[in-house]
Design an enzyme around this catalytic site. Structure first.
Site, PDB file in Angstrom:
ATOM      1  N   SER A   1       0.851  -1.171   0.000  1.00 35.96           N
ATOM      2  CA  SER A   1       0.000   0.000   0.000  1.00 35.96           C
ATOM      3  C   SER A   1       0.896   1.233   0.000  1.00 35.96           C
ATOM      4  CB  SER A   1      -0.883  -0.010   1.249  1.00 35.96           C
ATOM      5  OG  SER A   1      -1.233   1.303   1.602  1.00 35.96           O
TER       6      SER A   1
ATOM      7  N   GLU B   1      -7.671 -10.913  -6.188  1.00 37.55           N
ATOM      8  CA  GLU B   1      -8.876 -10.079  -6.234  1.00 37.55           C
ATOM      9  C   GLU B   1      -9.312  -9.835  -7.679  1.00 37.55           C
ATOM     10  OE1 GLU B   1      -8.695  -6.950  -2.756  1.00 37.55           O
ATOM     11  OE2 GLU B   1      -6.703  -7.343  -3.521  1.00 37.55           O
TER      12      GLU B   1
END
Ligand code: ARG
Length: 448
Positions: free
Chosen positions: A261, A274
């Protein structure tokens, strides 16, 4: 009009198949005496040159020429002059596009089948490595019974086997040649449809000219198979997301398959998983889109059918990418066997084993054993302890006939090992099944 009408921006993908089909067609026209051999030779040479130009990236596709068929034909005329016009004898773009598209989908199916097999192989290998790794098995995402991680992997191998057989089946049914159906009614020229069918690797020509140019079942079946396969990938992707979360901590993806991140330095986001999960949405959507395009079309060809290509291209691309990403992730997964085992000891995963022990040792009817076990679990919950941590005296307070022997079956590893029934989770079963799959996939040359 040009903007809505032209399909070249996407159907240029069919160039290889379009030229292949044209070459088969012109060879047949010469063999049946519909065009002269000299003309056919010239046309074939021209087509080969166009093939080389497109391969080299030297071909200029233009929208004014609407689609791949007209782009190729126009270039042929530039190269060889008016004789190019003979290529389109006894055919129409309607049978031409159906033929091209079938050839394209057939090739894609072969690639997808190989991708499915490669993922099966990665999963079977992981299953063999982790055949005795105990983890909690879930139903309702609630701890149910201890299983082995290898068994879990092999569940996906089975799903992918069904996917392969669905694609295989679709390819088999697809394999009839529409070429020669012409616009919709057939032709008055003495064509040989068996010859073109054979040249293009089809089993036989289609039987009805109207059906030939208006059928897109082959695309729909392939998309349906793709949607189901994508749903399987999505489930595995979701499990990878769960397993790699700190809350589960069952597995870890390397930097190669996770991203950080920009603000939270501790994060290892399973982006690839994902995205595989998300792609199932667009793949299922493609199936729905084409189904809606086809529904209600009167026979035979209608321009609506030009909208068949983009969903197929997009969905099959997404599936191929998802398969590759998933095979990569499965190979990359670093399994934390300790964390899995620890989790298998929580949540009273061996409660069923206790009930089975009561049945087998005390000859208790299962329903009563279930009830007694329920009372023992309630007691364990109250004491905030695992079943294994209860004392014999505490167990005997619920059922006086329980003996020390019961503790041996409260261990999750033993529990998994005992489930040797056919198709059960025992490590011995998993090893046998994983080896069987590995051997089979290697034998079919599908291990890569
Ligand atoms: N571009 C068209 C398609 O993809 C080719 C067939 C056109 N046929 C016709 N009669 N306009 O469907």
């Amino acid at each position: 009009m040009e903007e809505i009408n032209a399909s070249i921006d996407f159907d240029k993908r069919l160039w290889r198949h379009d030229i292949e089909a044209s070459k088969a067609h012109v060879a047949m026209l010469a063999a049946t005496g519909i065009v002269s051999s000299a003309d056919a030779d010239e046309i074939t040479k021209g087509l080969d040159q166009i093939l080389a130009e497109i391969e080299a990236g030297d071909f200029k596709f233009t929208r004014a020429l609407e689609d791949i068929h007209l782009n190729v034909e126009h270039r042929l005329k530039e190269l060889i002059g008016p004789v190019a016009g003979k290529l389109h004898t006894a055919r129409s773009r309607n049978d031409q596009v159906a033929t091209d598209f079938k050839l394209y989908v057939r090739d894609e199916i072969a690639v997808i089948e190989a991708g499915l097999a490669a993922l099966q192989f990665a999963l079977a290998k992981l299953a063999l490595e982790e055949a005795a790794t105990v983890m909690p098995g879930f139903t309702h995402l609630q701890t149910a019974q201890p299983i082995t991680f290898g068994h879990h992997c092999l569940a996906y191998v089975e799903m992918l086997a069904r996917d392969r057989s669905r694609f295989h089946d679709a390819a088999k049914r697809l394999n009839e040649s529409p070429l020669g159906a012409a616009a919709l009614a057939g032709t008055s020229f003495p064509i040989d449809r068996n010859m073109t069918a054979k040249a293009l690797g089809f089993d036989r020509p289609t039987a009805n000219s109207l059906d030939s140019v208006s059928d897109r079942d082959f695309a729909l079946e392939t998309l349906a198979a793709a949607a189901i396969a994508a749903m399987h990938l999505s489930r595995l992707a979701e499990e990878i997301v769960l397993w790699t979360s700190p809350q589960f901590g069952f597995a870890r993806l390397s930097d190669a398959f996770s991203t950080g991140s920009s603000i939270m330095p501790q994060k290892r986001n399973p982006d690839a998983a994902e995205l595989v999960r998300a792609k199932s949405g667009r793949i299922a959507g493609a199936f729905q889109a084409l189904l809606m395009v086809m529904k209600g079309l009167p026979l035979a060809y209608a321009k609506d059918m030009q909208e068949d290509k983009e969903p197929v291209f997009d969905a099959l691309d997404a599936l191929k990418l998802g398969l590759a990403a998933m095979a990569g992730m499965v190979g990359d997964l670093d399994i934390d066997a300790k964390a899995m085992k620890k989790a298998a000891g929580r949540g009273y995963a061996t409660a069923t084993d206790l009930a089975d022990w009561l049945v087998q040792t005390l000859d208790m009817p299962f329903r009563e054993a279930h009830h007694v076990t329920g009372r023992i679990v309630a007691m364990a919950e109250e004491k905030n302890a695992d079943l294994k941590k209860l004392t014999l005296a505490e167990l005997q307070a619920v059922e006086p006939r329980i003996t020390q022997d019961v503790f041996s079956i409260l261990d999750p590893a033993r529990s998994a090992k005992s489930r040797k029934s056919q198709g059960g989770t025992a490590p011995a079963n998993v090893r046998r099944e994983a080896r069987r799959w590995i051997k089979r996939l290697e034998k079919d040359g599908l291990s890569r």
